[in-house]
Design a protein around this motif. Structure first.
Motif, PDB file in Angstrom:
ATOM      1  N   ARG A  15     -13.717 -13.253  -3.185  1.00 48.03           N
ATOM      2  CA  ARG A  15     -12.266 -13.103  -3.014  1.00 48.03           C
ATOM      3  C   ARG A  15     -11.984 -12.243  -1.778  1.00 48.03           C
ATOM      4  NH1 ARG A  15     -13.464 -11.089  -8.302  1.00 48.03           N
ATOM      5  NH2 ARG A  15     -12.893  -9.079  -7.439  1.00 48.03           N
ATOM      6  N   SER A  16     -11.975 -12.844  -0.628  1.00 48.10           N
ATOM      7  CA  SER A  16     -11.811 -12.073   0.608  1.00 48.10           C
ATOM      8  C   SER A  16     -10.455 -11.387   0.716  1.00 48.10           C
ATOM      9  CB  SER A  16     -12.030 -12.971   1.823  1.00 48.10           C
ATOM     10  OG  SER A  16     -11.103 -14.027   1.828  1.00 48.10           O
ATOM     11  N   GLU A  17      -9.452 -11.896  -0.013  1.00 48.48           N
ATOM     12  CA  GLU A  17      -8.126 -11.261   0.045  1.00 48.48           C
ATOM     13  C   GLU A  17      -8.083  -9.934  -0.705  1.00 48.48           C
ATOM     14  OE1 GLU A  17      -8.319 -13.646  -3.651  1.00 48.48           O
ATOM     15  OE2 GLU A  17      -8.769 -14.142  -1.584  1.00 48.48           O
ATOM     16  N   ASP A  18      -9.076  -9.655  -1.548  1.00 49.18           N
ATOM     17  CA  ASP A  18      -9.180  -8.404  -2.301  1.00 49.18           C
ATOM     18  C   ASP A  18     -10.062  -7.447  -1.488  1.00 49.18           C
ATOM     19  OD1 ASP A  18      -9.848  -6.331  -4.030  1.00 49.18           O
ATOM     20  OD2 ASP A  18     -10.100  -7.642  -5.777  1.00 49.18           O
ATOM     21  N   ILE A  19      -9.427  -6.581  -0.728  1.00 52.01           N
ATOM     22  CA  ILE A  19     -10.135  -5.712   0.219  1.00 52.01           C
ATOM     23  C   ILE A  19     -11.169  -4.818  -0.476  1.00 52.01           C
ATOM     24  CG2 ILE A  19      -9.857  -3.878   1.938  1.00 52.01           C
ATOM     25  CD1 ILE A  19      -8.839  -6.644   2.804  1.00 52.01           C
TER      26      ILE A  19
END
Length: 75
Positions: A15-19
């Motif tokens: 999940r790249s959007e979850d930093i």
């Protein structure tokens, strides 16, 4: 892209959007042994050559054209 990575066994999907998750995974990735990374790389390359090579593309295109020609000849 996710399907390809999973099918090839050549990497991880995340999940790249979850930093926060992404940072933790990158930290974990640094600790992965080079043997494992080499295996992932070989799997990914093998999958790409099998599914995305010029030869494979020509074979798929020929199959599509042949199927279309066969359908157009049917009454």
């Amino acid at each position: 892209a996710e399907r390809i990575v999973r099918e090839s066994g050549g990497g991880w999907v995340g999940r790249s959007e979850d930093i926060e998750w992404f940072a933790a995974e990158m930290t974990r990735l640094v600790m992965v042994e080079s043997v494992m990374l080499d295996q992932l790389g070989r799997r990914g390359r093998s999958y790409a050559l099998e599914h995305f090579s010029k030869r494979r593309g020509v074979e798929q295109l020929a199959s599509i054209v042949e199927a279309a020609a066969t359908r157009s000849r049917q009454p």
